[in-house]
Design a protein around this motif. Structure first.
Motif, mmCIF file in Angstrom:
data_model
loop_
_atom_site.group_PDB
_atom_site.id
_atom_site.type_symbol
_atom_site.label_atom_id
_atom_site.label_comp_id
_atom_site.label_asym_id
_atom_site.label_seq_id
_atom_site.Cartn_x
_atom_site.Cartn_y
_atom_site.Cartn_z
ATOM 1 N N VAL A 8 -11.063 17.638 -45.548
ATOM 2 C CA VAL A 8 -10.757 16.273 -46.474
ATOM 3 C C VAL A 8 -9.767 15.948 -46.476
ATOM 4 O O VAL A 8 -9.938 14.636 -46.533
ATOM 5 N N LEU A 11 -9.199 13.400 -43.868
ATOM 6 C CA LEU A 11 -9.855 11.989 -44.010
ATOM 7 C C LEU A 11 -9.063 10.757 -44.913
ATOM 8 O O LEU A 11 -9.106 10.020 -45.345
ATOM 9 N N LYS A 12 -8.834 11.967 -46.015
ATOM 10 C CA LYS A 12 -8.777 11.475 -47.466
ATOM 11 C C LYS A 12 -7.065 10.284 -47.194
ATOM 12 O O LYS A 12 -7.265 8.463 -47.501
ATOM 13 N N ILE A 79 -13.208 4.530 -48.812
ATOM 14 C CA ILE A 79 -14.387 5.976 -48.854
ATOM 15 C C ILE A 79 -14.387 6.294 -50.671
ATOM 16 O O ILE A 79 -13.837 6.427 -50.686
ATOM 17 N N TYR A 82 -16.703 12.964 -49.740
ATOM 18 C CA TYR A 82 -17.027 13.391 -48.554
ATOM 19 C C TYR A 82 -17.959 14.039 -48.522
ATOM 20 O O TYR A 82 -17.630 14.794 -49.363
ATOM 21 N N ALA A 84 -18.576 17.947 -46.393
ATOM 22 C CA ALA A 84 -17.957 18.872 -45.162
ATOM 23 C C ALA A 84 -18.807 20.265 -45.519
ATOM 24 O O ALA A 84 -19.392 20.961 -46.675
ATOM 25 N N VAL A 89 -17.359 16.491 -41.445
ATOM 26 C CA VAL A 89 -17.177 15.650 -42.420
ATOM 27 C C VAL A 89 -17.767 15.166 -42.606
ATOM 28 O O VAL A 89 -17.859 14.287 -41.648
ATOM 29 N N ALA A 91 -18.163 10.721 -44.618
ATOM 30 C CA ALA A 91 -17.690 10.035 -45.025
ATOM 31 C C ALA A 91 -18.268 9.180 -45.998
ATOM 32 O O ALA A 91 -18.866 8.311 -44.226
#
Length: 138
Positions: A8, A11-12, A79, A82, A84, A89, A91
């Motif tokens: 996560v 991705l953030k 986004i 999230y 997970a 994950v 989003a």
């Protein structure tokens, strides 16, 4: 940090850079992908969204971003959530793009599915309102 939390966090940061750069962080996005990533999209290359298709491998994935950014100008990519579990994950958020040829705006909900292995994305599938985006492209 658990693998879920680490994925996560990856991705953030990637989505933050993607949004803030208005699509200028392609190299950063590619860097989180495994060389053998399987990247796919709900339109599956159907006109007029030919770029949104399956790509096998990070090297050819550059084509997705090149065509996307040639045809569309990002307004925003946000986004908000999230989820997970294990190596996966989801989003969820929304994005808005202006088509460079038509001048029309596509503002759509967006859900991205990611699968990670050893800190790299090995699978991606995107979901969005294809009818709305196709209408903005024509």
């Amino acid at each position: 940090m658990s693998n879920e939390a680490a994925n996560v966090a990856i991705l953030k940061d990637a989505y933050r850079q993607w949004h803030e750069s208005k699509g200028g962080s392609v190299e950063q996005l590619l860097s989180i992908c495994d060389p053998s990533i399987n990247w796919d999209s709900i339109p599956r290359g159907a006109a007029p969204l030919e770029f949104a298709k399956q790509y096998n491998g990070r090297e050819v994935l550059q084509g997705y971003f090149s065509q996307l950014l040639a045809d569309w100008e990002m307004i925003r990519y946000t986004i908000d959530e999230y989820v997970a579990q294990g190596d996966v994950v989801f989003a969820r958020g929304s994005c808005a793009w202006t088509n460079r040829k038509t001048g029309k705006v596509a503002d759509t909900p967006k859900v991205d599915f990611w699968r990670f292995r050893d800190g790299k994305a090995v699978e991606f599938y995107e979901y969005f309102d294809t009818a709305h985006v196709a209408a903005a492209a024509t």
